[in-house]
Motif scaffolding. Structure first.
Motif, mmCIF file in Angstrom:
data_model
loop_
_atom_site.group_PDB
_atom_site.id
_atom_site.type_symbol
_atom_site.label_atom_id
_atom_site.label_comp_id
_atom_site.label_asym_id
_atom_site.label_seq_id
_atom_site.Cartn_x
_atom_site.Cartn_y
_atom_site.Cartn_z
ATOM 1 N N CYS A 1 0.808 -1.218 0.000
ATOM 2 C CA CYS A 1 0.000 0.000 0.000
ATOM 3 C C CYS A 1 0.843 1.271 0.000
ATOM 4 O O CYS A 1 0.500 2.242 -0.663
ATOM 5 N N CYS B 1 0.880 3.450 2.177
ATOM 6 C CA CYS B 1 -0.007 4.506 2.680
ATOM 7 C C CYS B 1 -0.692 5.289 1.573
ATOM 8 O O CYS B 1 -0.947 6.487 1.691
ATOM 9 N N TRP C 1 5.143 3.784 12.509
ATOM 10 C CA TRP C 1 4.676 4.821 11.581
ATOM 11 C C TRP C 1 3.201 5.080 11.811
ATOM 12 O O TRP C 1 2.423 4.160 12.086
ATOM 13 N N CYS C 2 2.802 6.347 11.673
ATOM 14 C CA CYS C 2 1.378 6.672 11.557
ATOM 15 C C CYS C 2 1.216 7.766 10.522
ATOM 16 O O CYS C 2 1.997 8.717 10.476
ATOM 17 N N GLN C 3 0.231 7.575 9.652
ATOM 18 C CA GLN C 3 -0.104 8.622 8.693
ATOM 19 C C GLN C 3 -0.960 9.637 9.437
ATOM 20 O O GLN C 3 -1.948 9.273 10.076
ATOM 21 N N CYS D 1 -3.516 5.505 9.292
ATOM 22 C CA CYS D 1 -2.761 4.258 9.152
ATOM 23 C C CYS D 1 -1.732 4.152 10.261
ATOM 24 O O CYS D 1 -1.152 5.160 10.668
ATOM 25 N N TYR E 1 1.574 1.403 11.509
ATOM 26 C CA TYR E 1 2.381 0.225 11.213
ATOM 27 C C TYR E 1 3.518 0.159 12.230
ATOM 28 O O TYR E 1 4.192 1.167 12.475
ATOM 29 N N THR F 1 -5.179 0.158 10.790
ATOM 30 C CA THR F 1 -5.712 1.422 11.280
ATOM 31 C C THR F 1 -5.775 1.485 12.798
ATOM 32 O O THR F 1 -6.241 2.474 13.344
#
Length: 187
Positions: free
Chosen positions: A29, A31, A75-77, A106, A108, A154
């Motif tokens: 993906c 993101c 990680w986070c969007q 998102c 991870y 998520t």
């Protein structure tokens, strides 16, 4: 483990690429799902990677990277919801109102580092960053494990609830829209 969390800027791209690996985190993906929808599945992973790198280069930073020393472990969007048009194409996640919320869409965490509080640390850092950006609220779209055993990129509703998020809509049992108000004064 001593975590530091930094906004994703072009100089940190190699760390994110290492974190996501050749597969590109969640099935290639990179993101891009909430930006382009299912089209990410039809594109080669390298195309999604290049597209997300362009997002990073153009700025502002599209999220936060957690480091344990020099190694990226999470990680986070994190971005204004308007940067993620595909959210409105999902009937479950359509806007609740016209508040210009930011979205934590998102998450991870690197294998071997899961269940160590990295997600909670990223959520706390996202709240701080969104507040500093003067966002009125931060929204998330986690999975409610009480309703489904599905895997998620998520996050889990219970983790967001512990961070002070409240459910503001639930159009399908397993996927609440959760929000944290950022307009109140924090001591």
């Amino acid at each position: 483990m001593t975590l530091t969390i930094r906004p994703l800027t072009p100089d940190l791209w190699p760390a994110l690429a290492d974190l996501f690996g050749e597969a590109g985190a969640c099935n290639g993906c990179w993101c891009m799902y909430w930006r382009i929808g299912r089209a990410y599945r039809d594109a080669p992973r390298a195309t999604n990677k290049a597209a997300f790198y362009e997002v990073v280069k153009q700025g502002p930073p599209p999220g936060l990277v957690a480091f344990d020393g020099e190694v990226a472990v999470g990680w986070c969007q994190l971005t204004p919801r308007d940067a993620l048009p595909w959210l409105d194409r999902s009937w479950r996640l359509k806007r609740v109102d016209d508040v210009p919320v930011w979205s934590l869409s998102c998450l991870y965490v690197r294998k071997g580092h899961r269940r160590q509080g990295i997600t909670s640390a990223l959520i706390a850092a996202a709240l701080k960053a969104a507040r500093q950006a003067k966002a009125p609220a931060l929204e998330a779209y986690p999975v409610d494990r009480a309703e489904t055993p599905s895997a998620t990129g998520t996050g889990l509703a219970s983790t967001f609830a512990r961070a002070g998020f409240r459910t503001v809509a639930r159009r399908g049992p397993p996927r609440p829209i959760m929000r944290h108000d950022l307009t109140s004064i924090v001591p």
